[in-house]
Design an enzyme around this catalytic site. Structure first.
Site, PDB file in Angstrom:
ATOM      1  N   LYS A  33       0.857  -1.183   0.000  1.00 32.46           N
ATOM      2  CA  LYS A  33       0.000   0.000   0.000  1.00 32.46           C
ATOM      3  C   LYS A  33       0.891   1.230   0.000  1.00 32.46           C
ATOM      4  O   LYS A  33       1.824   1.319   0.803  1.00 32.46           O
ATOM      5  CB  LYS A  33      -0.877  -0.020   1.253  1.00 32.46           C
ATOM      6  CG  LYS A  33      -1.846   1.134   1.329  1.00 32.46           C
ATOM      7  CD  LYS A  33      -2.659   1.057   2.602  1.00 32.46           C
ATOM      8  CE  LYS A  33      -1.997   1.793   3.726  1.00 32.46           C
ATOM      9  NZ  LYS A  33      -2.132   3.235   3.743  1.00 32.46           N
ATOM     10  N   ASP A  57      -3.417   4.269  -1.475  1.00 36.54           N
ATOM     11  CA  ASP A  57      -4.224   4.792  -0.366  1.00 36.54           C
ATOM     12  C   ASP A  57      -4.097   6.306  -0.328  1.00 36.54           C
ATOM     13  O   ASP A  57      -3.401   6.872   0.496  1.00 36.54           O
ATOM     14  CB  ASP A  57      -3.742   4.162   0.949  1.00 36.54           C
ATOM     15  CG  ASP A  57      -4.642   4.519   2.116  1.00 36.54           C
ATOM     16  OD1 ASP A  57      -5.792   4.920   1.863  1.00 36.54           O
ATOM     17  OD2 ASP A  57      -4.203   4.386   3.266  1.00 36.54           O
ATOM     18  N   LYS A  59      -6.768   8.435  -0.202  1.00 37.82           N
ATOM     19  CA  LYS A  59      -7.875   9.002   0.577  1.00 37.82           C
ATOM     20  C   LYS A  59      -8.381  10.307  -0.053  1.00 37.82           C
ATOM     21  O   LYS A  59      -8.363  11.379   0.558  1.00 37.82           O
ATOM     22  CB  LYS A  59      -7.442   9.247   2.019  1.00 37.82           C
ATOM     23  CG  LYS A  59      -7.000   7.978   2.749  1.00 37.82           C
ATOM     24  CD  LYS A  59      -6.738   8.232   4.213  1.00 37.82           C
ATOM     25  CE  LYS A  59      -6.323   6.999   4.972  1.00 37.82           C
ATOM     26  NZ  LYS A  59      -4.959   6.508   4.649  1.00 37.82           N
ATOM     27  N   LEU A  60      -8.873  10.186  -1.295  1.00 33.93           N
ATOM     28  CA  LEU A  60      -9.317  11.381  -2.025  1.00 33.93           C
ATOM     29  C   LEU A  60     -10.545  12.009  -1.366  1.00 33.93           C
ATOM     30  O   LEU A  60     -11.439  11.307  -0.880  1.00 33.93           O
ATOM     31  CB  LEU A  60      -9.637  11.012  -3.475  1.00 33.93           C
ATOM     32  CG  LEU A  60      -8.457  10.466  -4.284  1.00 33.93           C
ATOM     33  CD1 LEU A  60      -8.926   9.879  -5.616  1.00 33.93           C
ATOM     34  CD2 LEU A  60      -7.418  11.563  -4.520  1.00 33.93           C
ATOM     35  N   HIS A  61     -10.560  13.334  -1.373  1.00 35.96           N
ATOM     36  CA  HIS A  61     -11.669  14.070  -0.760  1.00 35.96           C
ATOM     37  C   HIS A  61     -11.725  15.416  -1.453  1.00 35.96           C
ATOM     38  O   HIS A  61     -10.991  16.341  -1.114  1.00 35.96           O
ATOM     39  CB  HIS A  61     -11.393  14.237   0.743  1.00 35.96           C
ATOM     40  CG  HIS A  61     -12.550  14.790   1.501  1.00 35.96           C
ATOM     41  ND1 HIS A  61     -12.735  16.126   1.709  1.00 35.96           N
ATOM     42  CD2 HIS A  61     -13.590  14.162   2.102  1.00 35.96           C
ATOM     43  CE1 HIS A  61     -13.846  16.304   2.414  1.00 35.96           C
ATOM     44  NE2 HIS A  61     -14.371  15.124   2.662  1.00 35.96           N
ATOM     45  N   ASP A  62     -12.572  15.510  -2.482  1.00 33.74           N
ATOM     46  CA  ASP A  62     -12.616  16.747  -3.273  1.00 33.74           C
ATOM     47  C   ASP A  62     -13.951  16.773  -4.021  1.00 33.74           C
ATOM     48  O   ASP A  62     -14.792  15.887  -3.818  1.00 33.74           O
ATOM     49  CB  ASP A  62     -11.422  16.765  -4.247  1.00 33.74           C
ATOM     50  CG  ASP A  62     -10.927  18.181  -4.528  1.00 33.74           C
ATOM     51  OD1 ASP A  62     -11.781  19.076  -4.742  1.00 33.74           O
ATOM     52  OD2 ASP A  62      -9.710  18.392  -4.544  1.00 33.74           O
ATOM     53  N   ILE A  63     -14.150  17.735  -4.900  1.00 31.82           N
ATOM     54  CA  ILE A  63     -15.395  17.743  -5.674  1.00 31.82           C
ATOM     55  C   ILE A  63     -15.358  16.565  -6.666  1.00 31.82           C
ATOM     56  O   ILE A  63     -14.269  16.087  -7.024  1.00 31.82           O
ATOM     57  CB  ILE A  63     -15.617  19.089  -6.397  1.00 31.82           C
ATOM     58  CG1 ILE A  63     -14.458  19.411  -7.341  1.00 31.82           C
ATOM     59  CG2 ILE A  63     -15.823  20.221  -5.385  1.00 31.82           C
ATOM     60  CD1 ILE A  63     -14.726  20.577  -8.273  1.00 31.82           C
ATOM     61  N   PRO A  64     -16.549  16.078  -7.081  1.00 29.71           N
ATOM     62  CA  PRO A  64     -16.585  14.867  -7.922  1.00 29.71           C
ATOM     63  C   PRO A  64     -15.683  14.921  -9.150  1.00 29.71           C
ATOM     64  O   PRO A  64     -14.970  13.953  -9.445  1.00 29.71           O
ATOM     65  CB  PRO A  64     -18.059  14.780  -8.326  1.00 29.71           C
ATOM     66  CG  PRO A  64     -18.787  15.408  -7.181  1.00 29.71           C
ATOM     67  CD  PRO A  64     -17.902  16.526  -6.710  1.00 29.71           C
ATOM     68  N   THR A  66     -12.866  16.535  -9.737  1.00 31.82           N
ATOM     69  CA  THR A  66     -11.440  16.426  -9.392  1.00 31.82           C
ATOM     70  C   THR A  66     -11.098  15.012  -8.944  1.00 31.82           C
ATOM     71  O   THR A  66     -10.060  14.461  -9.333  1.00 31.82           O
ATOM     72  CB  THR A  66     -11.096  17.457  -8.286  1.00 31.82           C
ATOM     73  OG1 THR A  66     -11.537  18.728  -8.733  1.00 31.82           O
ATOM     74  CG2 THR A  66      -9.621  17.503  -7.988  1.00 31.82           C
ATOM     75  N   THR A 112      -8.418   5.282  11.751  1.00 32.33           N
ATOM     76  CA  THR A 112      -8.168   4.482  12.956  1.00 32.33           C
ATOM     77  C   THR A 112      -7.348   5.242  14.000  1.00 32.33           C
ATOM     78  O   THR A 112      -7.151   4.777  15.105  1.00 32.33           O
ATOM     79  CB  THR A 112      -7.456   3.155  12.605  1.00 32.33           C
ATOM     80  OG1 THR A 112      -6.455   3.426  11.628  1.00 32.33           O
ATOM     81  CG2 THR A 112      -8.412   2.152  12.053  1.00 32.33           C
ATOM     82  N   GLN A 175      -1.948   5.195  16.237  1.00 33.25           N
ATOM     83  CA  GLN A 175      -3.235   4.525  16.061  1.00 33.25           C
ATOM     84  C   GLN A 175      -4.005   4.482  17.379  1.00 33.25           C
ATOM     85  O   GLN A 175      -3.418   4.327  18.445  1.00 33.25           O
ATOM     86  CB  GLN A 175      -3.002   3.089  15.573  1.00 33.25           C
ATOM     87  CG  GLN A 175      -2.339   3.000  14.213  1.00 33.25           C
ATOM     88  CD  GLN A 175      -3.304   3.280  13.074  1.00 33.25           C
ATOM     89  OE1 GLN A 175      -4.384   3.844  13.271  1.00 33.25           O
ATOM     90  NE2 GLN A 175      -2.909   2.909  11.875  1.00 33.25           N
ATOM     91  N   ARG A 196       4.055  -0.391  10.202  1.00 33.03           N
ATOM     92  CA  ARG A 196       5.252  -0.313  11.043  1.00 33.03           C
ATOM     93  C   ARG A 196       5.684  -1.596  11.735  1.00 33.03           C
ATOM     94  O   ARG A 196       6.895  -1.854  11.782  1.00 33.03           O
ATOM     95  CB  ARG A 196       5.102   0.866  12.013  1.00 33.03           C
ATOM     96  CG  ARG A 196       5.262   2.188  11.285  1.00 33.03           C
ATOM     97  CD  ARG A 196       4.695   3.359  12.038  1.00 33.03           C
ATOM     98  NE  ARG A 196       3.234   3.357  12.009  1.00 33.03           N
ATOM     99  CZ  ARG A 196       2.488   4.342  12.493  1.00 33.03           C
ATOM    100  NH1 ARG A 196       3.063   5.382  13.060  1.00 33.03           N
ATOM    101  NH2 ARG A 196       1.176   4.281  12.400  1.00 33.03           N
TER     102      ARG A 196
HETATM  103  O1  C5P Z   1       2.003   1.469  10.381  1.00 32.51           O
HETATM  104  P1  C5P Z   1       0.552   1.121  10.534  1.00 32.51           P
HETATM  105  O2  C5P Z   1       0.316  -0.368  10.656  1.00 32.51           O
HETATM  106  O3  C5P Z   1      -0.125   1.918  11.624  1.00 32.51           O
HETATM  107  O4  C5P Z   1      -0.096   1.565   9.137  1.00 32.51           O
HETATM  108  C1  C5P Z   1      -1.477   1.595   8.931  1.00 32.51           C
HETATM  109  C2  C5P Z   1      -1.770   2.144   7.571  1.00 32.51           C
HETATM  110  O5  C5P Z   1      -3.166   2.150   7.354  1.00 32.51           O
HETATM  111  C3  C5P Z   1      -1.288   3.559   7.333  1.00 32.51           C
HETATM  112  O6  C5P Z   1      -0.733   3.582   6.037  1.00 32.51           O
HETATM  113  C4  C5P Z   1      -2.531   4.428   7.360  1.00 32.51           C
HETATM  114  O7  C5P Z   1      -2.439   5.476   6.435  1.00 32.51           O
HETATM  115  C5  C5P Z   1      -3.596   3.449   6.911  1.00 32.51           C
HETATM  116  N1  C5P Z   1      -4.958   3.722   7.362  1.00 32.51           N
HETATM  117  C6  C5P Z   1      -5.301   3.820   8.692  1.00 32.51           C
HETATM  118  N2  C5P Z   1      -6.603   4.097   9.050  1.00 32.51           N
HETATM  119  C7  C5P Z   1      -7.546   4.236   8.111  1.00 32.51           C
HETATM  120  C8  C5P Z   1      -7.210   4.114   6.755  1.00 32.51           C
HETATM  121  C9  C5P Z   1      -5.896   3.848   6.423  1.00 32.51           C
HETATM  122  O8  C5P Z   1      -4.428   3.653   9.565  1.00 32.51           O
HETATM  123  N3  C5P Z   1      -8.803   4.414   8.456  1.00 32.51           N
END
Ligand code: C5P
Length: 211
Positions: A33, A57, A59-64, A66, A112, A175, A196
């Site tokens: 990812k 990943d 995470k797009l957030h804009d007008i439709p 774009t 998260t 997290q 990580r």
């Molecule tokens: O390093 P770690 O295991 O915390 O990575 C979690 C990955 O999941 C990160 O790349 C983070 O951007 C992504 N993510 C998240 N929560 C979300 C969506 C994606 O932690 N709701």
């Protein structure tokens, strides 16, 4: 747990290191990812595809309009899965889906790294919007999987769960809504995103095997 369920988050590392980890884990996971690496150069998608599937990943957030343009580019670059924020609304998510080509579009519900008393309600509402928009799946923490079971149409959605923390990895990092891999699978996650605990390990392969 099947290797096909695992997505390795390659965050905060240089391209060379990311490709090295992807090469080591080739055939042992679904794929990788990428998020921040894409800001350097989207050709990273093609490079990583040599070693598995690729999840953009962003995470797009804009007008439709774009969002549609961004999705088109990422799909053309070969992304297998692309994220948009469900809070961008149903028309935005529909625009993403209509321009996705063969890529799957997933809706991020609530990050998260966040947690408050309304999280569960917000996640189920946003998941319902994603279903109404015809998306392929949702991203949520493992802690909402049970509540999601009550959402109409959720069965056919891909459920991707980040915030995975194995028992041998004591850090939560940034997290908040974490869960063990075992628990996430038990509750019905289709894919686990883990970064990580694997990428920061001395030996990512050893950490993966332990997982
Ligand atoms: O390093 P770690 O295991 O915390 O990575 C979690 C990955 O999941 C990160 O790349 C983070 O951007 C992504 N993510 C998240 N929560 C979300 C969506 C994606 O932690 N709701």
């Amino acid at each position: 747990m099947k290797k096909e369920n695992l997505i390795i988050a390659l965050d905060g590392i240089a391209e060379k290191e990311a490709l090295k980890i992807a090469r080591i884990l080739k055939g042992k996971v679904w794929g990788s990812k990428v998020g921040d690496l894409l800001y350097e150069d989207s050709s990273i998608i093609r490079k990583l595809k040599k070693f598995g599937h690729v999840f953009a990943d962003v995470k797009l957030h804009d007008i439709p309009n774009t969002v549609a343009n961004s999705v088109k580019r990422l799909s053309y670059a070969g992304a297998d899965m692309i994220t948009v924020h469900a809070s961008g609304g149903v028309p935005m998510m529909k625009a993403a889906k209509q321009n996705a080509g063969r890529s799957k579009i997933l809706a991020v519900t609530v990050l998260t790294s966040q947690n408050n008393k309304n999280t569960k309600r917000n996640v189920t509402k946003l998941a319902q919007d994603a279903i109404d928009a015809g998306l392929d799946g949702v991203v949520c923490s493992g802690r909402e999987l049970k509540a999601l079971k009550g959402v109409r149409g959720i069965k056919s959605m891909i459920k991707v769960v980040p915030g995975i923390r194995p028992v041998w990895y004591s850090k939560k990092d940034d997290q908040k809504r974490t869960i063990t891999p075992h628990e996430a699978i038990r509750l019905g996650a289709d894919y686990l995103v883990i970064g990580r605990p694997i990428t920061k390990a001395k030996s990512p392969l050893k950490a993966l095997n332990e997982l």
